[in-house]
Design a protein around this motif. Sequence first.
Motif, PDB file in Angstrom:
ATOM      1  N   CYS A  28      46.352  32.184  28.769  1.00 29.96           N
ATOM      2  CA  CYS A  28      45.715  33.070  28.715  1.00 29.96           C
ATOM      3  C   CYS A  28      44.963  33.906  30.017  1.00 29.96           C
ATOM      4  CB  CYS A  28      44.333  32.707  27.177  1.00 29.96           C
ATOM      5  SG  CYS A  28      43.453  31.380  27.996  1.00 29.96           S
ATOM      6  N   SER A  32      44.722  38.420  34.221  1.00 31.47           N
ATOM      7  CA  SER A  32      43.431  38.558  34.125  1.00 31.47           C
ATOM      8  C   SER A  32      43.223  39.020  35.320  1.00 31.47           C
ATOM      9  CB  SER A  32      43.008  36.851  33.451  1.00 31.47           C
ATOM     10  OG  SER A  32      43.256  36.839  32.265  1.00 31.47           O
ATOM     11  N   PRO A  33      42.404  40.259  34.833  1.00 33.44           N
ATOM     12  CA  PRO A  33      41.566  40.807  36.102  1.00 33.44           C
ATOM     13  C   PRO A  33      40.310  40.358  36.353  1.00 33.44           C
ATOM     14  CG  PRO A  33      41.681  42.514  33.891  1.00 33.44           C
ATOM     15  CD  PRO A  33      42.098  41.435  33.896  1.00 33.44           C
ATOM     16  N   ASP A  34      40.126  40.397  37.664  1.00 40.40           N
ATOM     17  CA  ASP A  34      38.777  39.998  38.561  1.00 40.40           C
ATOM     18  C   ASP A  34      37.568  40.613  37.265  1.00 40.40           C
ATOM     19  OD1 ASP A  34      39.744  38.960  40.390  1.00 40.40           O
ATOM     20  OD2 ASP A  34      39.056  40.580  42.005  1.00 40.40           O
ATOM     21  N   SER A  36      37.174  39.289  33.858  1.00 42.31           N
ATOM     22  CA  SER A  36      37.658  39.059  32.526  1.00 42.31           C
ATOM     23  C   SER A  36      36.942  37.640  32.733  1.00 42.31           C
ATOM     24  CB  SER A  36      39.140  38.633  32.718  1.00 42.31           C
ATOM     25  OG  SER A  36      39.379  39.741  33.630  1.00 42.31           O
ATOM     26  N   TRP A  37      36.072  37.728  30.828  1.00 38.48           N
ATOM     27  CA  TRP A  37      36.006  36.495  29.862  1.00 38.48           C
ATOM     28  C   TRP A  37      36.474  36.401  29.296  1.00 38.48           C
ATOM     29  CZ3 TRP A  37      30.757  35.736  30.635  1.00 38.48           C
ATOM     30  CH2 TRP A  37      29.533  36.312  31.288  1.00 38.48           C
ATOM     31  N   VAL A  38      36.270  34.494  29.864  1.00 36.20           N
ATOM     32  CA  VAL A  38      37.488  33.394  28.960  1.00 36.20           C
ATOM     33  C   VAL A  38      36.540  33.178  27.745  1.00 36.20           C
ATOM     34  CG1 VAL A  38      37.557  32.144  30.391  1.00 36.20           C
ATOM     35  CG2 VAL A  38      38.897  32.082  28.179  1.00 36.20           C
ATOM     36  N   HIS A  64      38.082  34.480  39.720  1.00 33.44           N
ATOM     37  CA  HIS A  64      38.031  35.537  39.457  1.00 33.44           C
ATOM     38  C   HIS A  64      37.299  35.485  37.983  1.00 33.44           C
ATOM     39  CE1 HIS A  64      41.423  34.006  37.994  1.00 33.44           C
ATOM     40  NE2 HIS A  64      41.953  34.788  37.089  1.00 33.44           N
ATOM     41  N   LEU A  65      37.707  34.317  37.443  1.00 31.39           N
ATOM     42  CA  LEU A  65      37.103  34.466  36.018  1.00 31.39           C
ATOM     43  C   LEU A  65      35.888  34.405  35.514  1.00 31.39           C
ATOM     44  CD1 LEU A  65      40.300  32.909  33.992  1.00 31.39           C
ATOM     45  CD2 LEU A  65      39.411  35.156  34.332  1.00 31.39           C
ATOM     46  N   ASN A  66      34.650  34.564  34.197  1.00 33.61           N
ATOM     47  CA  ASN A  66      33.620  34.899  33.783  1.00 33.61           C
ATOM     48  C   ASN A  66      33.824  33.512  32.757  1.00 33.61           C
ATOM     49  OD1 ASN A  66      31.736  35.418  35.637  1.00 33.61           O
ATOM     50  ND2 ASN A  66      32.801  38.097  34.327  1.00 33.61           N
TER      51      ASN A  66
END
Length: 100
Positions: A28, A32-34, A36-38, A64-66
């Motif tokens: 996942c 993922s673009p900068d 993005s939320w997971v 790069h993820l939230n």
Amino acid sequence: REVAPDSPVAFAMHFALTTYFLLLQLGCLADSPDGSWVRVDYLGPERELDLLETFREVAMLLPHLNIELCMVGPAVPRDWHSTSRVIACLLYTSPSPRDS
């Protein structure tokens, strides 16, 4: 970070790094673009609640993820959640481009 496997730090980091590994294995995070939320729903935490600060390492490894980490279970302290749900969510946000 070159931590010896028999170090107490290695044990403390086990839960957070296992979460990181699972996110990578599920794919996942691949492209993922900068920004993005997971969301990770962590069911039945007990020992992990004492080691919450170690989960910041996941955020450091994936800047790069939230990341929204939701701990769900009876061991979650009441003052961490609403009275109707046994859940506590922690947010680790990626730095803005200005912060880099």
